[in-house]
Design a protein around this motif. Structure first.
Motif, PDB file in Angstrom:
ATOM      1  N   ILE A 354       9.759  -6.166  15.102  1.00  0.00           N
ATOM      2  CA  ILE A 354       9.324  -6.274  13.875  1.00  0.00           C
ATOM      3  C   ILE A 354       7.812  -6.712  13.804  1.00  0.00           C
ATOM      4  O   ILE A 354       6.787  -6.282  13.197  1.00  0.00           O
ATOM      5  CB  ILE A 354      10.316  -6.990  13.028  1.00  0.00           C
ATOM      6  CG1 ILE A 354      11.692  -6.329  12.868  1.00  0.00           C
ATOM      7  CG2 ILE A 354       9.625  -7.681  11.844  1.00  0.00           C
ATOM      8  CD1 ILE A 354      12.651  -7.350  12.214  1.00  0.00           C
ATOM      9  N   THR A 355       7.566  -7.572  14.985  1.00  0.00           N
ATOM     10  CA  THR A 355       6.458  -8.027  14.872  1.00  0.00           C
ATOM     11  C   THR A 355       5.247  -6.997  14.901  1.00  0.00           C
ATOM     12  O   THR A 355       4.321  -7.028  14.718  1.00  0.00           O
ATOM     13  CB  THR A 355       6.283  -9.134  16.007  1.00  0.00           C
ATOM     14  OG1 THR A 355       7.195 -10.306  15.752  1.00  0.00           O
ATOM     15  CG2 THR A 355       5.005  -9.702  16.029  1.00  0.00           C
ATOM     16  N   ALA A 356       5.655  -6.393  16.101  1.00  0.00           N
ATOM     17  CA  ALA A 356       4.533  -4.849  16.419  1.00  0.00           C
ATOM     18  C   ALA A 356       4.294  -3.964  15.134  1.00  0.00           C
ATOM     19  O   ALA A 356       3.318  -3.643  15.104  1.00  0.00           O
ATOM     20  CB  ALA A 356       5.232  -4.230  17.663  1.00  0.00           C
ATOM     21  N   TYR A 357       5.405  -3.648  14.555  1.00  0.00           N
ATOM     22  CA  TYR A 357       5.354  -2.927  13.420  1.00  0.00           C
ATOM     23  C   TYR A 357       4.447  -3.635  12.234  1.00  0.00           C
ATOM     24  O   TYR A 357       3.559  -3.109  11.648  1.00  0.00           O
ATOM     25  CB  TYR A 357       6.628  -2.444  12.605  1.00  0.00           C
ATOM     26  CG  TYR A 357       7.426  -1.623  13.459  1.00  0.00           C
ATOM     27  CD1 TYR A 357       6.944  -0.524  14.175  1.00  0.00           C
ATOM     28  CD2 TYR A 357       8.869  -1.555  13.137  1.00  0.00           C
ATOM     29  CE1 TYR A 357       7.909   0.395  14.943  1.00  0.00           C
ATOM     30  CE2 TYR A 357       9.682  -0.672  13.645  1.00  0.00           C
ATOM     31  CZ  TYR A 357       9.188   0.361  14.380  1.00  0.00           C
ATOM     32  OH  TYR A 357       9.866   1.352  14.950  1.00  0.00           O
ATOM     33  N   GLU A 358       4.740  -4.972  12.019  1.00  0.00           N
ATOM     34  CA  GLU A 358       4.174  -5.809  10.956  1.00  0.00           C
ATOM     35  C   GLU A 358       2.550  -5.790  11.521  1.00  0.00           C
ATOM     36  O   GLU A 358       1.568  -5.568  10.214  1.00  0.00           O
ATOM     37  CB  GLU A 358       4.334  -7.316  11.029  1.00  0.00           C
ATOM     38  CG  GLU A 358       5.785  -7.451  10.337  1.00  0.00           C
ATOM     39  CD  GLU A 358       6.438  -8.951  10.498  1.00  0.00           C
ATOM     40  OE1 GLU A 358       7.186  -9.200   9.644  1.00  0.00           O
ATOM     41  OE2 GLU A 358       5.891  -9.468  11.347  1.00  0.00           O
ATOM     42  N   LYS A 359       1.968  -5.965  12.638  1.00  0.00           N
ATOM     43  CA  LYS A 359       0.670  -6.039  13.106  1.00  0.00           C
ATOM     44  C   LYS A 359       0.075  -4.509  12.942  1.00  0.00           C
ATOM     45  O   LYS A 359      -1.199  -4.364  12.323  1.00  0.00           O
ATOM     46  CB  LYS A 359       0.715  -6.339  14.370  1.00  0.00           C
ATOM     47  CG  LYS A 359       1.068  -7.741  14.746  1.00  0.00           C
ATOM     48  CD  LYS A 359       0.675  -8.377  16.172  1.00  0.00           C
ATOM     49  CE  LYS A 359       0.883  -9.815  16.320  1.00  0.00           C
ATOM     50  NZ  LYS A 359       0.756 -10.318  17.879  1.00  0.00           N
ATOM     51  N   ALA A 360       0.668  -3.432  12.938  1.00  0.00           N
ATOM     52  CA  ALA A 360       0.309  -1.945  12.899  1.00  0.00           C
ATOM     53  C   ALA A 360       0.052  -1.736  11.396  1.00  0.00           C
ATOM     54  O   ALA A 360      -0.930  -1.252  11.113  1.00  0.00           O
ATOM     55  CB  ALA A 360       1.522  -1.129  13.614  1.00  0.00           C
ATOM     56  N   LEU A 361       0.990  -2.250  10.565  1.00  0.00           N
ATOM     57  CA  LEU A 361       0.968  -2.058   9.122  1.00  0.00           C
ATOM     58  C   LEU A 361      -0.149  -2.732   8.340  1.00  0.00           C
ATOM     59  O   LEU A 361      -0.627  -2.711   7.651  1.00  0.00           O
ATOM     60  CB  LEU A 361       2.534  -2.023   8.588  1.00  0.00           C
ATOM     61  CG  LEU A 361       3.376  -1.240   8.663  1.00  0.00           C
ATOM     62  CD1 LEU A 361       4.664  -1.805   8.486  1.00  0.00           C
ATOM     63  CD2 LEU A 361       3.172   0.214   7.981  1.00  0.00           C
ATOM     64  N   ALA A 362      -0.389  -3.990   9.081  1.00  0.00           N
ATOM     65  CA  ALA A 362      -1.436  -5.053   8.290  1.00  0.00           C
ATOM     66  C   ALA A 362      -2.902  -4.379   8.661  1.00  0.00           C
ATOM     67  O   ALA A 362      -3.526  -4.399   7.930  1.00  0.00           O
ATOM     68  CB  ALA A 362      -1.200  -6.283   9.147  1.00  0.00           C
ATOM     69  N   ALA A 363      -2.982  -3.908  10.111  1.00  0.00           N
ATOM     70  CA  ALA A 363      -4.198  -3.303  10.551  1.00  0.00           C
ATOM     71  C   ALA A 363      -4.447  -2.145   9.684  1.00  0.00           C
ATOM     72  O   ALA A 363      -5.583  -1.515   9.302  1.00  0.00           O
ATOM     73  CB  ALA A 363      -4.359  -3.180  11.876  1.00  0.00           C
ATOM     74  N   HIS A 364      -3.605  -1.196   9.361  1.00  0.00           N
ATOM     75  CA  HIS A 364      -3.715   0.285   8.873  1.00  0.00           C
ATOM     76  C   HIS A 364      -2.302   0.576   8.004  1.00  0.00           C
ATOM     77  O   HIS A 364      -1.528   1.046   8.285  1.00  0.00           O
ATOM     78  CB  HIS A 364      -3.406   1.201   9.897  1.00  0.00           C
ATOM     79  CG  HIS A 364      -4.556   1.223  10.967  1.00  0.00           C
ATOM     80  ND1 HIS A 364      -5.813   1.477  10.874  1.00  0.00           N
ATOM     81  CD2 HIS A 364      -4.737   0.519  12.380  1.00  0.00           C
ATOM     82  CE1 HIS A 364      -6.735   1.095  12.113  1.00  0.00           C
ATOM     83  NE2 HIS A 364      -5.971   0.664  13.099  1.00  0.00           N
ATOM     84  N   PRO A 365      -2.653   0.054   6.792  1.00  0.00           N
ATOM     85  CA  PRO A 365      -1.526  -0.029   5.939  1.00  0.00           C
ATOM     86  C   PRO A 365      -1.031   1.273   5.266  1.00  0.00           C
ATOM     87  O   PRO A 365      -1.970   2.239   5.139  1.00  0.00           O
ATOM     88  CB  PRO A 365      -2.140  -0.724   4.434  1.00  0.00           C
ATOM     89  CG  PRO A 365      -3.230  -1.615   5.195  1.00  0.00           C
ATOM     90  CD  PRO A 365      -3.899  -0.713   5.962  1.00  0.00           C
ATOM     91  N   ASP A 366       0.143   1.584   5.206  1.00  0.00           N
ATOM     92  CA  ASP A 366       0.814   2.543   4.657  1.00  0.00           C
ATOM     93  C   ASP A 366       2.311   2.145   4.187  1.00  0.00           C
ATOM     94  O   ASP A 366       3.073   2.010   4.917  1.00  0.00           O
ATOM     95  CB  ASP A 366       1.087   3.632   5.907  1.00  0.00           C
ATOM     96  CG  ASP A 366       1.535   4.971   5.456  1.00  0.00           C
ATOM     97  OD1 ASP A 366       1.908   5.124   4.258  1.00  0.00           O
ATOM     98  OD2 ASP A 366       1.526   6.148   6.044  1.00  0.00           O
ATOM     99  N   PRO A 367       2.153   2.141   3.018  1.00  0.00           N
ATOM    100  CA  PRO A 367       3.482   1.539   2.250  1.00  0.00           C
ATOM    101  C   PRO A 367       4.705   2.399   2.351  1.00  0.00           C
ATOM    102  O   PRO A 367       5.854   2.082   2.022  1.00  0.00           O
ATOM    103  CB  PRO A 367       3.019   1.391   0.748  1.00  0.00           C
ATOM    104  CG  PRO A 367       1.925   2.354   0.543  1.00  0.00           C
ATOM    105  CD  PRO A 367       1.194   2.640   1.841  1.00  0.00           C
ATOM    106  N   ASP A 368       4.428   3.791   2.793  1.00  0.00           N
ATOM    107  CA  ASP A 368       5.488   4.409   2.988  1.00  0.00           C
ATOM    108  C   ASP A 368       5.674   5.173   4.342  1.00  0.00           C
ATOM    109  O   ASP A 368       6.276   6.409   4.450  1.00  0.00           O
ATOM    110  CB  ASP A 368       5.499   5.777   1.688  1.00  0.00           C
ATOM    111  CG  ASP A 368       6.989   6.341   1.673  1.00  0.00           C
ATOM    112  OD1 ASP A 368       7.918   5.545   1.654  1.00  0.00           O
ATOM    113  OD2 ASP A 368       6.960   7.756   1.459  1.00  0.00           O
ATOM    114  N   ARG A 369       5.389   4.589   5.270  1.00  0.00           N
ATOM    115  CA  ARG A 369       5.484   5.142   6.669  1.00  0.00           C
ATOM    116  C   ARG A 369       7.010   5.167   7.238  1.00  0.00           C
ATOM    117  O   ARG A 369       7.097   5.905   8.119  1.00  0.00           O
ATOM    118  CB  ARG A 369       4.684   4.236   7.665  1.00  0.00           C
ATOM    119  CG  ARG A 369       4.522   4.854   9.056  1.00  0.00           C
ATOM    120  CD  ARG A 369       3.840   6.273   9.020  1.00  0.00           C
ATOM    121  NE  ARG A 369       2.415   6.251   8.817  1.00  0.00           N
ATOM    122  CZ  ARG A 369       1.255   6.005   9.736  1.00  0.00           C
ATOM    123  NH1 ARG A 369       1.805   5.958  10.820  1.00  0.00           N
ATOM    124  NH2 ARG A 369       0.192   5.941   9.136  1.00  0.00           N
TER     125      ARG A 369
END
Length: 541
Positions: A354-369
């Motif tokens: 979850i932490t790794a996903y959160e960091k990736a989504l924060a750096a490169h947002p994609d609300p529907d990945r």
């Protein structure tokens, strides 16, 4: 111009989706649903060439979507020695089956077997290397536990893998010894040298496995699946095998390919270079997500937990990656446009992912990945809150409750084991949990899966937290609509509504009204339709 249906289904309940409910008849035209409604309404769509299928009171539903299995492995292991509990309930029976195969094999030929569960054997333990030596003195043997994360090897197999008492265990792996001697047990990454010594399958063998496994799935009413770690058996050649299978008409089932991404054996660079990113392909064969393994299995005591397993060794399982290593791989795949579907069972592994996903989504947002957590067995309430916020979805296999629930209690104790795989909680949080079998870990037969969702009962009758039960319509939704959602295909399949793909499963009884025991013990798939074509009919139906 009047459109006449190619196929009409009538005279039985047709469940079109949880919101859509039940209709009396269904019309199919050119591989898609034309209309669903009352008998009189649909009868007007019949023409001189329309095939009318009388359901005779049987239930029709959207074709099932097994959201996590290993299609090539399923097809290949169908030819291995069957060491599942039904086939080999005792250690003597298991060793006898291996000996029988060895008696017909050439000296030096590999004997491969899968399916045993030490918690279900009469001995209550893993087989030993010396026992496999006696069963097959002239052949290398690899016996794979049902979870697929542990292997027992005989002396010849260990020698071919270059493993002896002085071999160091790799990161994310375990080489078991007792009294300074190898037991034959290899866990997780420690299996790699032995696996590398097994002759790689040819492309024809890979295609045959795809075809064999896919046909079996169709016989169960499963019309879509996810192959969870393409590249494990033969690297990038598996992409070629799938492409050839589709070209030659030997891909029986819709398949969503999840690419092995673990550093050191990843096929992602080759796929990315070829332009194969998430969504590439069509609804018969599509590139899906990238798969990373973070830990092992709970029953094998290798899922990564924050608290130790029961027993004297105080193990918390096996972890695969340092935080920085994992976060680098996740970020790389995320930036390249891939959805991720990573294996994490223990609460410590889930936390790391979850932490790794959160960091990736924060750096490169994609609300529907829609990054997924495969299995997600021992997630916590705090983790659920973060999953909801970030748009991270669990992809569990509820049949694990049926097949392995008692093993979880044995290795973790009831307080930690009983609430595992919290299906009701995920439903209520809007996390749209799909379900599947992880075949060949479990048989893809959907009826134990349905039973587990409805009752939370194990094969021995233990109830694993009744508060996590769901209704039959919710279970059907998980197996159809949510399976499609997990692949970002909910707009084309998973329901029987006009314009959706005409994938249909017909069962021998009405699951909507049957009790769980009847579903588990006395139900079969009678008919399977894929894209408007009958692809399976049960001989005795």
């Amino acid at each position: 111009m009047t459109v006449h249906a190619d196929i009409i289904l009538r005279n039985g309940p047709i469940w079109c989706g949880r919101e859509e409910g039940v209709v009396e008849a269904l019309a199919i035209w050119q591989g898609k649903v034309l209309a669903a409604g009352g008998e009189d309404e649909i009868a007007g769509l019949a023409g001189p060439k329309t095939q009318v299928i009388d359901l005779k009171g049987r239930l029709a539903i959207p074709g099932l979507n097994d959201s996590h299995l290993h299609l090539i492995s399923l097809g290949m292991t169908m030819g291995w020695v069957d060491s599942r509990p039904d086939a080999a309930p005792t250690l003597e029976a298991l060793l006898g089956a291996i000996a029988a195969r060895a008696a017909t094999a050439k000296p030096g030929e590999w004997i491969l077997s899968r399916g045993y569960d030490q918690t279900k054997l009469d001995t209550g333990r893993h087989p030993y290397r010396e026992e496999l030596d006696r069963a097959a003195p002239n052949n290398p043997v690899m016996l794979v536990r049902t979870c697929g994360h542990i292997a027992i090897c005989n002396s010849q197999a260990l020698k071919l893998g270059g493993i002896d008492e002085a071999s160091p265990a790799p990161q994310g792996g375990l080489i078991e010894q007792q009294n300074g001697r190898l037991t034959g047990l290899l866990a997780e990454n420690a299996r790699a040298p032995v696996q590398a010594a097994i002759p790689a399958p040819s492309e024809e063998e890979l295609v045959a496995a795809i075809e064999r496994g896919g046909k079996y799935l169709l016989s169960l009413g499963i019309t879509s699946c996810m192959d969870a770690a393409v590249g494990q058996k033969a690297g990038f050649r598996e992409i070629g095998a799938y492409t050839r299978a589709k070209r030659d008409g030997r891909l029986p089932i819709r398949t969503w390919l999840t690419l092995l991404g673990d550093e050191g054996r990843s096929i992602v660079p080759s796929c990315h270079q070829a332009g194969l990113i998430s969504g590439t392909g069509d609804d018969m064969l599509m590139i899906g997500a990238v798969k990373l393994f973070l830990d092992g299995s709970a029953g094998g005591r290798t899922a990564w937990m924050t608290q130790p397993y029961l027993g004297e060794d105080e193990t918390t399982g096996v972890w695969m990656w340092d935080d920085a290593e994992l976060e680098g791989m996740v970020m790389d795949a995320h930036v390249k446009g891939y959805q991720l579907a990573c294996h994490a069972i223990g609460d410590a592994a889930i936390e790391q992912l979850i932490t790794a996903y959160e960091k990736a989504l924060a750096a490169h947002p994609d609300p529907d990945r829609r990054h997924r957590i495969e299995h997600c067995g021992f997630s916590t309430p705090a983790q659920h809150e973060r999953m909801v916020k970030a748009g991270i979805y669990p992809c569990p296999q509820q049949v694990f409750i049926h097949d392995f629930g008692d093993a979880y209690v044995k290795v973790l104790g009831p307080e930690r084991a009983l609430p595992s795989y919290p299906f009701r909680t995920w439903f209520d949080l809007g996390l749209k949990p799909a379900t599947g079998s992880d075949a060949p870990v479990c048989d893809p037969n959907p009826f134990p899966n349905f039973s587990a969702m409805l009752t939370r009962r194990t094969w021995k009758g233990t109830v694993m937290d009744a508060a996590q039960r769901v209704t039959i319509e919710e279970a059907l939704q998980a197996y159809t609509e949510f399976g499609a959602f997990s692949q970002k295909r909910e707009h084309v399949k998973g329901k029987l509504v006009p314009g959706h793909l005409a994938d249909v499963a017909v069962f021998s009884r009405n699951l909507l009204t049957a009790d769980a025991d009847a579903i588990l013990n006395d139900t079969a798939c009678d008919l399977t339709i894929l894209e408007g074509k009958i692809v399976y009919e049960r001989p005795s139906a």
